[in-house]
Design an enzyme around this catalytic site. Structure first.
Site, PDB file in Angstrom:
ATOM      1  N   LYS A   9       0.633  -0.996   0.068  1.00  0.00           N
ATOM      2  CA  LYS A   9       0.371  -0.009  -0.349  1.00  0.00           C
ATOM      3  C   LYS A   9       0.990   1.583  -0.788  1.00  0.00           C
ATOM      4  CE  LYS A   9      -3.234  -2.338   2.393  1.00  0.00           C
ATOM      5  NZ  LYS A   9      -4.137  -2.476   4.043  1.00  0.00           N
ATOM      6  N   TYR A  49     -12.515  -2.966  -2.232  1.00  0.00           N
ATOM      7  CA  TYR A  49     -12.688  -2.733  -1.646  1.00  0.00           C
ATOM      8  C   TYR A  49     -14.662  -2.331  -1.504  1.00  0.00           C
ATOM      9  CZ  TYR A  49      -8.371  -2.645   0.478  1.00  0.00           C
ATOM     10  OH  TYR A  49      -6.779  -2.413   1.347  1.00  0.00           O
ATOM     11  N   ASN A 112      -1.318  -0.340   7.270  1.00  0.00           N
ATOM     12  CA  ASN A 112      -0.789  -1.380   7.585  1.00  0.00           C
ATOM     13  C   ASN A 112       0.136  -1.821   6.823  1.00  0.00           C
ATOM     14  OD1 ASN A 112      -3.220  -2.122   5.898  1.00  0.00           O
ATOM     15  ND2 ASN A 112      -3.935  -3.542   8.502  1.00  0.00           N
ATOM     16  N   HIS A 115      -1.382  -5.661   1.666  1.00  0.00           N
ATOM     17  CA  HIS A 115      -3.577  -6.197   1.679  1.00  0.00           C
ATOM     18  C   HIS A 115      -2.837  -7.958   1.120  1.00  0.00           C
ATOM     19  CE1 HIS A 115      -6.807  -7.540  -0.437  1.00  0.00           C
ATOM     20  NE2 HIS A 115      -6.497  -8.146  -0.970  1.00  0.00           N
ATOM     21  N   GLU A 126      -9.922 -10.708  -7.336  1.00  0.00           N
ATOM     22  CA  GLU A 126      -8.843  -9.463  -7.052  1.00  0.00           C
ATOM     23  C   GLU A 126      -7.476  -9.169  -7.595  1.00  0.00           C
ATOM     24  OE1 GLU A 126      -8.809  -9.448  -2.107  1.00  0.00           O
ATOM     25  OE2 GLU A 126      -7.436  -9.875  -3.065  1.00  0.00           O
TER      26      GLU A 126
HETATM   27  P1  IDP Z   1      -7.232  -7.044   5.926  1.00  0.00           P
HETATM   28  O1  IDP Z   1      -6.167  -6.147   5.319  1.00  0.00           O
HETATM   29  O2  IDP Z   1      -6.009  -7.880   7.343  1.00  0.00           O
HETATM   30  O3  IDP Z   1      -7.820  -8.350   5.505  1.00  0.00           O
HETATM   31  P2  IDP Z   1     -10.251  -6.168   5.860  1.00  0.00           P
HETATM   32  O4  IDP Z   1     -10.849  -6.176   7.277  1.00  0.00           O
HETATM   33  O5  IDP Z   1     -10.186  -6.619   4.885  1.00  0.00           O
HETATM   34  O6  IDP Z   1      -7.960  -6.749   6.971  1.00  0.00           O
HETATM   35  O7  IDP Z   1      -9.785  -4.462   6.127  1.00  0.00           O
HETATM   36  C1  IDP Z   1      -8.974  -3.927   4.828  1.00  0.00           C
HETATM   37  C2  IDP Z   1      -8.891  -3.124   5.458  1.00  0.00           C
HETATM   38  O8  IDP Z   1      -8.759  -1.496   5.698  1.00  0.00           O
HETATM   39  C3  IDP Z   1      -7.328  -3.247   6.410  1.00  0.00           C
HETATM   40  O9  IDP Z   1      -6.015  -3.908   5.961  1.00  0.00           O
HETATM   41  C4  IDP Z   1      -7.034  -1.555   6.671  1.00  0.00           C
HETATM   42  O10 IDP Z   1      -6.123  -1.201   5.757  1.00  0.00           O
HETATM   43  C5  IDP Z   1      -7.611  -0.983   6.624  1.00  0.00           C
HETATM   44  N1  IDP Z   1      -9.154  -1.332   8.038  1.00  0.00           N
HETATM   45  C6  IDP Z   1      -9.725  -2.394   8.384  1.00  0.00           C
HETATM   46  N2  IDP Z   1     -10.153  -2.270   9.848  1.00  0.00           N
HETATM   47  C7  IDP Z   1      -9.928  -1.076   9.988  1.00  0.00           C
HETATM   48  C8  IDP Z   1     -10.589   0.053  11.357  1.00  0.00           C
HETATM   49  O11 IDP Z   1     -11.136  -0.129  11.730  1.00  0.00           O
HETATM   50  N3  IDP Z   1      -9.924   1.161  11.066  1.00  0.00           N
HETATM   51  C9  IDP Z   1      -9.180   2.209   9.998  1.00  0.00           C
HETATM   52  N4  IDP Z   1      -8.904   0.894   8.975  1.00  0.00           N
HETATM   53  C10 IDP Z   1      -9.491  -0.203   8.622  1.00  0.00           C
HETATM   54 MG    MG Z   2      -9.160  -7.904   3.998  1.00  0.00          MG
END
Ligand code: IDP
Ligand code: MG
Length: 147
Positions: A9, A49, A112, A115, A126
């Site tokens: 990212k 997303y 984070n 992805h 995807e």
């Molecule tokens: P993942 O990437 O670990 O699969 P997901 O729940 O699919 O996590 O969420 C997609 C992305 O959305 C996350 O990687 C993160 O960048 C963002 N995200 C998820 N939950 C939150 C939140 O509670 N606050 C802000 N960003 C979030």
């Molecule tokens: Mg996810």
């Protein structure tokens, strides 16, 4: 062999962590099948997303993912989807254990770094979103029989 979509990212690109992230997938023994640097459009981000539409963090997430360059990759190997998720660690960098990419390099939930697809079905969808078929390269790794 299973394939998964991995994105570095914009935070990972800006923080110059592209190399270390690629290194983890190489060291794990996965085969690189596709790689490109993308300025993600709003339309692509919305599709990628879509499952998060309506959640409180959705708008911020789209702003973030379109705010700079993303490195899109396809990595291939046995159980590649689950194995890649293990390399990434849990979503929240503050809770992700050391040894994982998110655990070693971040504290944020949103920013984070990386992805990874969460199921083989989503991986296929995807990959089709981010890559044309002719952008994926098929070849035999010389060490495949050892891995
Ligand atoms: P993942 O990437 O670990 O699969 P997901 O729940 O699919 O996590 O969420 C997609 C992305 O959305 C996350 O990687 C993160 O960048 C963002 N995200 C998820 N939950 C939150 C939140 O509670 N606050 C802000 N960003 C979030
Ligand atoms: Mg996810």
């Amino acid at each position: 062999m299973q394939q998964t979509l991995i994105l570095v990212k914009p935070d990972g690109v800006h923080r110059r962590l592209v190399g270390v992230i690629i290194e983890r997938f190489e060291q794990k023994g996965m085969r690189l099948a596709g790689l490109k640097l993308v300025q993600t459009s709003r339309a692509l981000a919305e599709k990628h997303y879509a499952v998060h539409k309506g959640k409180p963090f959705y708008d911020s997430l789209l702003q973030f993912i379109t705010s700079g360059p993303t490195v899109a990759m396809v990595w291939e190997g046995r159980e590649a989807v689950a194995a890649a998720r293990t390399l990434l660690g849990p979503t929240d960098g503050a809770k992700a254990p050391p040894g994982t990419l998110r655990g070693d390099f971040g504290l944020s939930v949103q920013n984070n770094l990386v992805h990874g697809s969460d199921s083989p079905e989503n991986a296929a969808a995807e990959i089709a979103l981010w890559f044309r078929p002719d952008e994926l390269v098929s070849y035999a790794s010389n060490d495949a029989s050892w891995i």
